[in-house]
Design a protein around this motif. Structure first.
Motif, PDB file in Angstrom:
ATOM      1  N   LEU A   1      35.527  46.073  51.389  1.00  0.00           N
ATOM      2  CA  LEU A   1      35.087  46.546  50.074  1.00  0.00           C
ATOM      3  C   LEU A   1      33.939  45.585  49.842  1.00  0.00           C
ATOM      4  N   PRO A   2      33.452  46.049  48.444  1.00  0.00           N
ATOM      5  CA  PRO A   2      32.520  45.342  47.926  1.00  0.00           C
ATOM      6  C   PRO A   2      32.078  43.937  48.416  1.00  0.00           C
ATOM      7  N   ALA A   3      32.939  43.176  48.885  1.00  0.00           N
ATOM      8  CA  ALA A   3      32.377  42.129  48.993  1.00  0.00           C
ATOM      9  C   ALA A   3      33.595  41.293  49.981  1.00  0.00           C
ATOM     10  N   LEU A   4      33.565  41.782  50.893  1.00  0.00           N
ATOM     11  CA  LEU A   4      34.361  41.490  51.944  1.00  0.00           C
ATOM     12  C   LEU A   4      33.945  40.224  52.692  1.00  0.00           C
ATOM     13  N   PRO A   5      33.743  39.309  51.797  1.00  0.00           N
ATOM     14  CA  PRO A   5      32.755  38.058  52.277  1.00  0.00           C
ATOM     15  C   PRO A   5      32.910  37.771  53.684  1.00  0.00           C
ATOM     16  N   GLN A   6      32.231  38.365  54.565  1.00  0.00           N
ATOM     17  CA  GLN A   6      31.899  38.190  56.018  1.00  0.00           C
ATOM     18  C   GLN A   6      33.291  37.803  56.830  1.00  0.00           C
ATOM     19  N   ALA A   7      33.878  37.804  56.412  1.00  0.00           N
ATOM     20  CA  ALA A   7      35.015  37.739  57.209  1.00  0.00           C
ATOM     21  C   ALA A   7      34.902  37.963  58.307  1.00  0.00           C
ATOM     22  N   LEU A   8      34.896  39.028  57.653  1.00  0.00           N
ATOM     23  CA  LEU A   8      35.305  39.328  58.119  1.00  0.00           C
ATOM     24  C   LEU A   8      34.549  39.396  58.967  1.00  0.00           C
ATOM     25  N   GLY A   9      33.698  39.367  58.328  1.00  0.00           N
ATOM     26  CA  GLY A   9      33.651  39.196  59.145  1.00  0.00           C
ATOM     27  C   GLY A   9      33.023  39.363  58.982  1.00  0.00           C
TER      28      GLY A   9
ATOM     29  N   GLY B   1      45.857  32.846  46.653  1.00  0.00           N
ATOM     30  CA  GLY B   1      44.973  32.081  46.101  1.00  0.00           C
ATOM     31  C   GLY B   1      43.544  32.019  46.805  1.00  0.00           C
ATOM     32  N   TRP B   2      43.458  32.436  48.198  1.00  0.00           N
ATOM     33  CA  TRP B   2      42.305  32.191  48.850  1.00  0.00           C
ATOM     34  C   TRP B   2      41.495  33.474  48.664  1.00  0.00           C
ATOM     35  N   GLY B   3      42.105  34.537  48.088  1.00  0.00           N
ATOM     36  CA  GLY B   3      41.171  35.708  47.622  1.00  0.00           C
ATOM     37  C   GLY B   3      40.233  35.366  46.573  1.00  0.00           C
ATOM     38  N   GLN B   4      40.843  34.466  45.623  1.00  0.00           N
ATOM     39  CA  GLN B   4      40.167  34.041  44.255  1.00  0.00           C
ATOM     40  C   GLN B   4      39.058  33.017  44.962  1.00  0.00           C
ATOM     41  N   ILE B   5      39.509  32.174  45.714  1.00  0.00           N
ATOM     42  CA  ILE B   5      38.610  31.267  46.217  1.00  0.00           C
ATOM     43  C   ILE B   5      37.039  32.021  47.120  1.00  0.00           C
ATOM     44  N   ASP B   6      37.531  32.848  47.678  1.00  0.00           N
ATOM     45  CA  ASP B   6      36.555  33.646  48.501  1.00  0.00           C
ATOM     46  C   ASP B   6      35.775  34.540  47.548  1.00  0.00           C
ATOM     47  N   SER B   7      36.179  35.157  46.655  1.00  0.00           N
ATOM     48  CA  SER B   7      35.434  36.007  45.746  1.00  0.00           C
ATOM     49  C   SER B   7      34.300  35.293  44.893  1.00  0.00           C
ATOM     50  N   SER B   8      35.009  34.210  44.605  1.00  0.00           N
ATOM     51  CA  SER B   8      34.426  33.251  43.351  1.00  0.00           C
ATOM     52  C   SER B   8      33.273  32.444  44.167  1.00  0.00           C
ATOM     53  N   LEU B   9      33.103  32.377  45.403  1.00  0.00           N
ATOM     54  CA  LEU B   9      32.168  31.744  46.183  1.00  0.00           C
ATOM     55  C   LEU B   9      32.300  30.183  46.022  1.00  0.00           C
ATOM     56  N   VAL B  10      33.519  29.732  46.101  1.00  0.00           N
ATOM     57  CA  VAL B  10      33.767  28.460  46.011  1.00  0.00           C
ATOM     58  C   VAL B  10      32.954  27.575  47.163  1.00  0.00           C
ATOM     59  N   LEU B  11      33.311  28.043  48.359  1.00  0.00           N
ATOM     60  CA  LEU B  11      32.519  27.098  49.319  1.00  0.00           C
ATOM     61  C   LEU B  11      31.161  27.436  49.417  1.00  0.00           C
TER      62      LEU B  11
ATOM     63  N   ALA C   1      36.995  21.139  45.788  1.00  0.00           N
ATOM     64  CA  ALA C   1      38.296  21.000  45.988  1.00  0.00           C
ATOM     65  C   ALA C   1      39.361  21.066  44.485  1.00  0.00           C
ATOM     66  N   LYS C   2      38.429  20.781  43.447  1.00  0.00           N
ATOM     67  CA  LYS C   2      39.091  21.193  42.263  1.00  0.00           C
ATOM     68  C   LYS C   2      39.247  22.742  41.943  1.00  0.00           C
ATOM     69  N   LYS C   3      38.352  23.370  42.269  1.00  0.00           N
ATOM     70  CA  LYS C   3      38.407  24.784  42.035  1.00  0.00           C
ATOM     71  C   LYS C   3      39.395  25.432  43.109  1.00  0.00           C
ATOM     72  N   MET C   4      39.489  25.069  44.213  1.00  0.00           N
ATOM     73  CA  MET C   4      40.656  25.474  45.192  1.00  0.00           C
ATOM     74  C   MET C   4      41.751  25.206  44.633  1.00  0.00           C
ATOM     75  N   ASP C   5      42.089  23.882  44.247  1.00  0.00           N
ATOM     76  CA  ASP C   5      43.446  23.677  43.955  1.00  0.00           C
ATOM     77  C   ASP C   5      43.846  24.293  42.644  1.00  0.00           C
ATOM     78  N   ALA C   6      42.943  24.724  41.827  1.00  0.00           N
ATOM     79  CA  ALA C   6      43.098  25.613  40.691  1.00  0.00           C
ATOM     80  C   ALA C   6      43.680  27.111  41.035  1.00  0.00           C
TER      81      ALA C   6
END
Length: 447
Positions: free
Chosen positions: A3-11, A404-414, A436-441
């Protein structure tokens, strides 16, 4: 689904495709009309299992999407022939915007599609959100599913239950221009240090080219550098995750990757915002001498100006002759819990992810099949798949199996971390500490 933002994952990454903006609104309106009258229960499940009507499907838009559309059309035609009275509407959505779109569908079942393509990094989050249907019984009874490889099967399994069917395995390797390398007397790099020097030699000799196209928003192109340096995204203990992107080893990998941004290879002003699709497009269009692309990028590269002038090798690791750990990506297709056509939706899922369709998607797009027998046959048919299989066999990595990974991915932390470094706004340590702080949150409420 993508969907709208399957940040490359997928790929997965994948890679863009035919514009569909002109039809998206019409399809969405049609879908709303078709599903608005379906009775819904308070938990998002449909109260009916209708045996006719229109099923809506969201699939990811790839770079060079036409071949995918043609294979999907064949699978849909077979389904509609088996199920008289049933019709299918396919909408191709951008991976980059999937997160918001899927979340909206989960929150408003009446507007949701019946099936979605989704990146395997999204499985845990989508299950936690209650959006995907448990199809464990149907998957177990499907004879073709017996040949699904264990890694792919794991990508649709949460808590021992199956929430979809794998569509393809996504792995990345190093694409390089054989004509440019021959002209400059270069050989395919055998280590990451050699990769960097080779890229900068090319840029110096041919300033119109990126030595290697890299992207500040290309998470899964960057992570092999972190993993090769001995770093991790996060560590797990007792089912809980803690970010590790700011560990000493991870910092080395981040430093290596971000050293490729600059006027001597890929200028930050142009490359900081690029994602995986953009880097593949740069390579396919002849603007870069190298790129980290997926097996799923093959069709787009073949359709580009570099056709017949490139080769692929595994992305090297830090030690000469080693292979960097690749992200074990890929996409799945799942049935939404809110569908009012569950039986039909599962049957359509089998058409879209079955052996015949996966074999055709490999030939059309280069998508690596998830069935072991289909993959073996594909490799014999098309030698280009060998570096990807070599990469797979060398060992792959995955993202933390946390909602939590979905939030990390969609909020473009990396991507934000990489972009802060290449722009000069922060040094590597400061950017990684903030990430790291954002990921832990994100991990904390999900654990």
């Amino acid at each position: 689904m993508k969907l709208p933002a399957l940040p490359q994952a997928l790929g997965f990454a994948r890679a863009g495709g035919t514009p569909i903006a002109t039809t998206a609104a019409a399809l969405l309106l049609a879908g709303l009309t078709a599903t608005a009258c379906a009775p819904q229960t308070s938990d998002g499940k449909a109260a009916a299992d209708e045996k006719s009507g229109t099923l809506r499907v969201w699939l990811f838009q790839e770079v060079g999407n036409k071949p995918k559309e043609q294979v999907v059309a064949q699978a849909v035609a077979a389904f509609e022939q088996r199920n008289q009275g049933a019709k299918v509407e396919i909408e191709y959505i951008p991976v980059e915007t999937r997160a918001q779109r899927v979340k909206a569908a989960f929150n408003d079942p009446k507007s949701a599609p019946d099936l979605i393509e989704y990146g395997n990094t999204d499985t845990a989050g989508y299950v936690k959100d209650g959006g995907l249907a448990d199809i464990s019984a149907e998957f177990a009874a499907w004879d073709e599913a017996e040949d699904t490889d264990p890694t792919a099967r794991k990508s649709v399994t949460v808590g021992g239950k199956v929430y979809g069917s794998p569509l393809f395995v996504g792995l990345r390797a190093l694409y390089y221009r054989t004509d440019v390398f021959k002209e400059l007397g270069l050989t395919a790099p055998k280590s990451q240090a050699e990769l960097i020097t080779t890229a900068k030699k090319i840029r110096k000799a041919k300033p119109e080219l990126y030595g290697i196209a890299v992207g500040g928003a290309y998470t899964y192109g960057a992570m092999p550098f972190v993993w090769a340096a001995g770093g991790e995204l996060a560590t797990e203990e007792g089912g809980s995750y803690k970010a590790a992107v700011n560990s000493e080893a991870a910092l080395k990998g981040i430093t290596t990757y971000t050293s490729l941004f600059g006027d001597d290879n890929c200028p930050a002003a142009k490359c900081a915002q690029m994602g995986g699709n953009a880097t593949v497009t740069a390579f396919a269009s002849g603007k870069a001498a190298m790129a980290i692309g997926g097996d799923f990028s093959h069709a787009a590269v073949e359709a580009g100006t570099v056709k017949g002038k490139y080769a692929v090798v595994p992305l090297p690791g830090t030690a000469p002759g080693s292979i960097a750990p690749a992200f074990a990506g890929g996409n799945n297709i799942g049935v939404l819990k809110s569908t009012s056509h569950r039986t039909l939706a599962v049957d359509l899922l089998k058409s879209l992810t079955g052996k015949d369709t996966q074999a055709k998607l490999f030939d059309a797009m280069g998508f690596l099949p998830t069935y072991t027998d289909v993959r073996t046959a594909a490799a014999q048919r098309q030698p280009f798949v060998k570096p990807f299989i070599d990469t797979l066999e060398a060992g792959t990595r995955f993202v933390p199996a946390s909602p939590g990974w979905g939030q990390i991915d969609s909020s473009l932390v990396l991507p934000t971390m990489f972009q802060e470094v290449v722009s000069g706004r922060k040094d590597v340590k400061a950017a990684a500490d903030d990430a790291a702080k954002k990921m832990d949150a994100a991990f904390t409420p999900a654990s």
